[in-house]
Write a protein that holds these residues in place. Structure first.
Motif, PDB file in Angstrom:
ATOM      1  N   LEU A 250      11.241   9.752   2.144  1.00 30.87           N
ATOM      2  CA  LEU A 250      10.129   8.860   1.831  1.00 30.87           C
ATOM      3  C   LEU A 250      10.641   7.546   1.250  1.00 30.87           C
ATOM      4  N   ASN A 251      11.600   7.622   0.341  1.00 28.87           N
ATOM      5  CA  ASN A 251      12.160   6.404  -0.255  1.00 28.87           C
ATOM      6  C   ASN A 251      12.959   5.595   0.759  1.00 28.87           C
ATOM      7  N   ARG A 252      13.679   6.266   1.669  1.00 28.60           N
ATOM      8  CA  ARG A 252      14.426   5.537   2.699  1.00 28.60           C
ATOM      9  C   ARG A 252      13.467   4.771   3.606  1.00 28.60           C
ATOM     10  N   GLY A 253      12.368   5.418   3.993  1.00 21.84           N
ATOM     11  CA  GLY A 253      11.379   4.724   4.811  1.00 21.84           C
ATOM     12  C   GLY A 253      10.815   3.510   4.096  1.00 21.84           C
TER      13      GLY A 253
ATOM     14  N   LEU B  73       0.826  -1.200   0.000  1.00 17.27           N
ATOM     15  CA  LEU B  73       0.000   0.000   0.000  1.00 17.27           C
ATOM     16  C   LEU B  73       0.865   1.258   0.000  1.00 17.27           C
ATOM     17  N   ILE B  74       1.894   1.284   0.840  1.00 16.17           N
ATOM     18  CA  ILE B  74       2.776   2.446   0.911  1.00 16.17           C
ATOM     19  C   ILE B  74       3.525   2.632  -0.408  1.00 16.17           C
ATOM     20  N   ASP B  75       3.944   1.532  -1.029  1.00 14.66           N
ATOM     21  CA  ASP B  75       4.600   1.628  -2.336  1.00 14.66           C
ATOM     22  C   ASP B  75       3.668   2.293  -3.363  1.00 14.66           C
ATOM     23  N   GLN B  76       2.408   1.873  -3.382  1.00 17.23           N
ATOM     24  CA  GLN B  76       1.443   2.447  -4.323  1.00 17.23           C
ATOM     25  C   GLN B  76       1.226   3.930  -4.050  1.00 17.23           C
ATOM     26  N   LEU B  77       1.105   4.281  -2.777  1.00 17.11           N
ATOM     27  CA  LEU B  77       0.887   5.680  -2.409  1.00 17.11           C
ATOM     28  C   LEU B  77       2.098   6.537  -2.763  1.00 17.11           C
ATOM     29  N   THR B  78       3.288   5.963  -2.576  1.00 16.78           N
ATOM     30  CA  THR B  78       4.524   6.693  -2.876  1.00 16.78           C
ATOM     31  C   THR B  78       4.645   6.969  -4.369  1.00 16.78           C
TER      32      THR B  78
ATOM     33  N   ILE C 256      12.392  15.172  -7.774  1.00 15.69           N
ATOM     34  CA  ILE C 256      12.510  15.034  -6.318  1.00 15.69           C
ATOM     35  C   ILE C 256      12.391  13.586  -5.852  1.00 15.69           C
ATOM     36  N   ASN C 257      12.250  12.652  -6.786  1.00 15.69           N
ATOM     37  CA  ASN C 257      12.164  11.235  -6.410  1.00 15.69           C
ATOM     38  C   ASN C 257      13.578  10.718  -6.140  1.00 15.69           C
ATOM     39  N   THR C 258      14.152  11.232  -5.072  1.00 16.59           N
ATOM     40  CA  THR C 258      15.549  10.966  -4.742  1.00 16.59           C
ATOM     41  C   THR C 258      15.692   9.586  -4.099  1.00 16.59           C
ATOM     42  N   PRO C 259      16.614   8.736  -4.601  1.00 17.03           N
ATOM     43  CA  PRO C 259      16.803   7.421  -3.981  1.00 17.03           C
ATOM     44  C   PRO C 259      17.151   7.540  -2.502  1.00 17.03           C
TER      45      PRO C 259
END
Length: 302
Positions: free
Chosen positions: A92-95, A41-46, A57-60
């Motif tokens: 967000l990506n680190r989380g 779910l979080i992957d989809q929301l992200t 801004i989609n920084t790894p």
């Protein structure tokens, strides 16, 4: 007197399981209540939130510390704002990265206690992403970003059933705004010869938008639903007033002003559909502009 339907009521309607919230019967999906689903779910929301915000801004997640250093050292206000947005993306990506590894550990039988440092760090990353998310700009400059950007954090900190309930309520409120826009356009333009044939395009966009909004991308039904929505969006974007060949300049100017409202309405319904969150200020502004257009041009409109 008709008995009021309670929120959370489930019912099969036309062969489709639906759930009732705030006046709308919305497609309902049974989902597991576990960490693996929460991660999905979080992957989809992200992915959804990155799709709707400014590019770049989609920084790894592995670039988090480098971006943080550059952000703290930057003195130019404009560049610092961009770095803050990139920092939000990295957090967000680190989380999400941490959560992925936690789920992988659980899948091989290693139980992760809620007090585990990894889970705490994951929560801090999502919280930091929410804090720096205020510096991010959406593509269309519309409201709703805070709702979108905060959803991964809320999905992490909230029980799945509670989070999904909040999403159903948002979808219902968003559907209501789409209906308000459709009703207003019909009210203002349906009897205006110059625009009457175009009202049905807004109706189709509203109907297909609500259908798209309630349907998961993993649902096979989306193969039929999504093309209908895109086609309706394109028709509204390309619509023109019905002008005579010898139309006066005043008639042409009126047609342009009216079509501008149609195009704005189409864009807003698209955004409401894709964001799946209400935009009350933007919606109210357009509704008021429709009323003002009618009041100003009523003598020439009908």
């Amino acid at each position: 007197m008709l008995q009021e339907v309670a929120n959370r009521t489930l019912r099969v309607i036309d062969g489709q399981q639906r759930i009732y919230y705030e006046g709308y019967w919305i497609r309902h999906y049974d989902v597991p209540n576990n960490l693996a689903y929460k991660k999905t779910l979080i992957d989809q929301l992200t992915r959804r939130v990155f799709h709707h915000v400014e590019p770049g801004i989609n920084t790894p997640g592995d670039k988090l510390e480098e971006v943080r250093r550059r952000y703290e050292a930057e003195g130019n206000a404009s560049r610092k704002r961009v770095l803050a947005a990139m920092l939000a993306g990295a957090l967000l990506n680190r989380g999400a990265d941490i959560l992925t590894h936690i789920v992988e550990l659980e899948q091989i039988g290693i139980t992760i206690n809620p007090e585990n440092e990894l889970l705490k760090e994951c929560g801090l990353c999502f919280m930091g992403a929410l804090e720096y998310g205020k510096y991010i700009r959406v593509k269309h400059g519309r409201e709703g970003l805070e709702e979108l950007w905060g959803e991964p954090f809320r999905a992490f900190t909230t029980p799945v059933e509670n989070f999904l309930e909040s999403r159903y309520i948002k979808i219902a409120h968003t559907m209501r705004e789409i209906d308000e826009l459709n009703d207003k356009m019909n009210d203002v333009f349906a009897k205006a010869p110059m625009f009457s044939n175009l009202v049905k395009l807004i109706q189709e966009l509203a109907d297909s938008g609500k259908n798209t909004m309630e349907t998961l991308r993993s649902d096979p039904a989306i193969i039929e639903i999504w093309p209908r929505f895109v086609s309706a969006s394109e028709q509204v974007a390309d619509c023109k007033p019905a002008l005579r060949e010898d139309a006066t300049r005043r008639e042409q100017a009126l047609g342009k002003r009216g079509i501008d409202i149609f195009h704005r309405c189409g864009t807003l319904i698209e955004d409401l559909t894709n964001y799946r969150v209400p935009m009350p200020r933007t919606t109210q502004t357009l509704l008021q502009d429709c009323d003002q257009f009618r009041e100003k041009y009523a003598a020439r409109l009908y």
